[in-house]
Write an enzyme that holds these catalytic residues in place. Sequence first.
Site, short mmCIF file in Angstrom:
data_model
loop_
_atom_site.label_atom_id
_atom_site.label_comp_id
_atom_site.label_asym_id
_atom_site.label_seq_id
_atom_site.Cartn_x
_atom_site.Cartn_y
_atom_site.Cartn_z
N LYS A 21 0.85 -1.20 0.00
CA LYS A 21 0.00 0.00 0.00
C LYS A 21 0.88 1.24 0.00
O LYS A 21 2.09 1.16 0.24
CB LYS A 21 -0.92 -0.02 1.22
CG LYS A 21 -0.20 -0.06 2.55
CD LYS A 21 -1.18 -0.20 3.70
CE LYS A 21 -0.43 -0.32 5.02
NZ LYS A 21 -1.19 0.07 6.17
N TYR A 33 14.11 31.13 2.63
CA TYR A 33 12.93 31.86 3.11
C TYR A 33 13.05 32.18 4.60
O TYR A 33 13.42 31.31 5.41
CB TYR A 33 11.68 31.02 2.91
CG TYR A 33 11.16 30.99 1.49
CD1 TYR A 33 11.00 32.17 0.76
CD2 TYR A 33 10.84 29.78 0.89
CE1 TYR A 33 10.51 32.11 -0.54
CE2 TYR A 33 10.35 29.73 -0.41
CZ TYR A 33 10.21 30.91 -1.12
OH TYR A 33 9.73 30.87 -2.39
#
Length: 337
Positions: free
Chosen positions: A5, A231
Site C-alpha cells: 500500500k 525563506y
Amino acid sequence: MAVVKADAYGHGAADVASASLGAGATWLGVALVEEGIALRDAGIQAPILVLSEAPPGSEKDALGAGLTATVFSDRGLEAIADAAGVLGRTAGVHVKVDTGMHRVGLHPPEDAPAFVERVVRAGCELEGLWTHFARAEEDEPTTRRQLELFTRILEDVRRHGMEPRMVHAANSAASILYPETHFDLVRIGIALYGLDPGGALGERAGLRPALSWRSEVSSVRSLPAGELVSYGHRYGVAGGVVATVPVGYADGYRRGLSGRAEVLIGGRRRRVAGTVTMDQILVDCGDGVVDVGDEVVLIGRQDDDAITADELAARCDTINYEITCGIGPRVPREYEG
Ligand SMILES: Cc1ncc(COP(=O)(O)O)c(C=O)c1O
C-alpha cells in the site's frame, strides 16, 4: 504477503510487487481498491487483499478486478455479497477481527462466530480470518493479550463448524519477535523495505534499507560567514560554498527538516541551510569543494557514511514509515538488481 500500500511505502508498488512475488511472496496487501486495480493494470495476477472494507459503491470494481475483500460489518458484507451476485461469482472474503487496535474490524470480537455464519449464509466463502497488532514492536503483554483473544475467537469459529482457509495476524514486528503469530500468512510491510519496524528490530533481523534517495547539486555560490539564506532568512551560513539541490517539500523532503537534516556531498555530511522550500534546499558546504552535478545523498550511503530514513525521521519527529511514504510521485524511481 507483501504489503505494498501507499505505493509500496513510497518505493513504487508495481515494481515492489513484482520483485516480492518473484522472491516468494504469494499475496499482496493494499489499503485502497484503487491501489489494487493499479496493480492489476500493471499486469499483476497474484491474490491481492484490500486491508479494510471497500468503500460503499466500490465493491463491484474491487471484485471485478479480482481483489479479495476484507469484511467486518453487516453493511460491508451485504455490499460484497450483492456485488458478487451481480458478477455471478462467489466472493472469498477475509473477516477482520478487532482484538485491540480499535481502528477497523469486527467489534466486539466475540461476535465472530455469528458474523462468520452470516458470511456463509450470504453466499460468500470464508477465505480468511485475521487481526492486526497495535504495538508488537514495543509491548509484549499487549501483543500476547491480542494473540490470546484472537486464538480464542478462532477456536470459537471452529467450534461453530467453520474453518477459515487462511489465518493471519503478524505485521513485520510480530513476524520478527513472535513466531507463534505466523499462522498461515504474515503481512510484511516495513521489513520488506529493509527498514526498522521500531524497537531496533531492524538490526536484530539483519535488515538493510532497499531505498536510497539521491539528487545532484544544481547551483553553487560563495557566501561570507553569517550571510542569511532561504525563506525567512533563518540560517546564517558558515562561510564558503552554499549548494542548491533540486528537492523540496513537494517531493517529500519535509519542511520540518529545515536547518536540521544533513545530506552527504563528496563523502561528507553537510547541513541543510535554513528553510526547506517547495522545490529546492540549500546546503551549507563551508570550505568544501563542491560543483554543479555533484551527487547529493538525502537517504543512503556515500563513501563511508550513510543517512537513514530513521535519522531523517528523528530530526523531524516522525517515523521512518512516514519518510519513505512521503517521497512524492515526481521523484523518479530507478530499480537495481
Ligand atoms: C493491516 C496491516 N497489516 C500489515 C501491515 C504492515 O505493517 P508493517 O509495515 O509494520 O509490517 C499494515 C501496515 O500498516 C497494516 O495496516
